[in-house]
Design a protein around this motif. Sequence first.
Motif, PDB file in Angstrom:
ATOM      1  N   CYS A 163       1.084  -4.543  10.299  1.00 26.52           N
ATOM      2  CA  CYS A 163       1.787  -3.305  10.630  1.00 26.52           C
ATOM      3  C   CYS A 163       2.893  -3.618  11.637  1.00 26.52           C
ATOM      4  N   THR A 164       3.984  -2.864  11.546  1.00 31.69           N
ATOM      5  CA  THR A 164       5.132  -3.071  12.423  1.00 31.69           C
ATOM      6  C   THR A 164       5.273  -1.913  13.401  1.00 31.69           C
ATOM      7  N   TRP A 165       5.453  -2.258  14.663  1.00 29.88           N
ATOM      8  CA  TRP A 165       5.814  -1.289  15.700  1.00 29.88           C
ATOM      9  C   TRP A 165       7.212  -1.664  16.192  1.00 29.88           C
ATOM     10  N   PRO A 166       8.250  -0.853  15.965  1.00 32.06           N
ATOM     11  CA  PRO A 166       9.626  -1.214  16.361  1.00 32.06           C
ATOM     12  C   PRO A 166       9.870  -0.968  17.847  1.00 32.06           C
ATOM     13  N   THR A 167       9.036  -1.556  18.690  1.00 30.01           N
ATOM     14  CA  THR A 167       9.039  -1.264  20.118  1.00 30.01           C
ATOM     15  C   THR A 167      10.342  -1.657  20.791  1.00 30.01           C
ATOM     16  N   GLY A 168      10.819  -2.869  20.537  1.00 25.75           N
ATOM     17  CA  GLY A 168      12.061  -3.306  21.163  1.00 25.75           C
ATOM     18  C   GLY A 168      13.241  -2.469  20.731  1.00 25.75           C
ATOM     19  N   GLU A 169      13.292  -2.122  19.444  1.00 25.21           N
ATOM     20  CA  GLU A 169      14.393  -1.301  18.946  1.00 25.21           C
ATOM     21  C   GLU A 169      14.334   0.106  19.535  1.00 25.21           C
ATOM     22  N   GLN A 178       0.840  -1.191   0.000  1.00 21.33           N
ATOM     23  CA  GLN A 178       0.000   0.000   0.000  1.00 21.33           C
ATOM     24  C   GLN A 178       0.880   1.247   0.000  1.00 21.33           C
ATOM     25  N   ALA A 179       0.516   2.224  -0.811  1.00 16.36           N
ATOM     26  CA  ALA A 179       1.329   3.425  -0.927  1.00 16.36           C
ATOM     27  C   ALA A 179       1.459   4.173   0.391  1.00 16.36           C
ATOM     28  N   ASP A 180       0.411   4.140   1.213  1.00 13.18           N
ATOM     29  CA  ASP A 180       0.444   4.878   2.472  1.00 13.18           C
ATOM     30  C   ASP A 180       0.812   4.015   3.675  1.00 13.18           C
TER      31      ASP A 180
END
Length: 316
Positions: free
Chosen positions: A166-172, A118-120
């Motif tokens: 969807c990705t949440w880079p919480t650990g990073e 998806q573009a967005d």
Amino acid sequence: MPANKAPSVAVVDWGTTRMRVWLVDEADKVLAERRGDDGLITAQAVGFSTILEGHLAAMGAPEALPVIICGMAGSRQGWLEAPYVTVPSPIDAILAGAISIPGQRRDIRIVPGLAQRQADAPDVMRGEETQLAGAGLPANGRHLVCMPGTHSKWVLAEDGTVAGFCTWPTGELFSVLAAHSILRHSLGEQPKPVTAGNPFFQDWCRRALAEGGDVTSRLFSIRAAGLLQDLQPDDAAACLSGLLIGGEIASANRRYGASAAPIVLIASGALATLYQAVLGLAGLAVRTVDADEAVRSGLIEAARENGMIAKSGVAA
């Protein structure tokens, strides 16, 4: 390996820094297991085939034993790039798209990752798709899956199809903020591991949940609390962890909305305990699946989908 048992396939979860190898028989029973710190980074220098064959030899695997792999071995920097499957896609079709490694003495294949084009909302994953396949999701209905980690993945599955993620880079984010931001002065060199029962963790989870996932406006408060309220380093770490995990769950809940089925949490160890606690604080029902068991089950299913072992109920 038991003397009277012969493996049918080797299944491998090959990450950036670590890898896990299991030998599995025709009844899906694990006969042998090895874990090592020879993930993608090491394999780039030593050689993927060298590392894999070393593990298999140490486990007494037959020379013709087929191997199915998921994870970063299939990345652009890996052994051989396994092109992403574009979502939406049926989960079994993802597994069936494993690519073969040419020039090997045994049948070795790598499961592809997923791409959301998806573009967005562009996003990708490698390895988590196999955990998803092994999580025992019902074939029908709408199901939301949470796979926490360095880069937490939330996946929406509908009627056996990955509809989006969807990705949440919480650990990073925790690692970067703890080591490279002003908060390093608050958390100190080596804060103790955060526990779900820590009152600071729970309080800052509630703050993030109540504010719908807006964490940036709260981050500097951790530093200020150390200066003005004598917040200690271990408790500051608990505040940061609670804020980030609470923010992730609030944001995901806002994005995907309510679901009739419990959220499927694919996690192990301390991370599973923390996420179970925060999902509970958010008032969300949860079903937990052990991450090790999920990836192993998903790899076995991938071996079936690729004809490397017989499908359940089908004679070899």
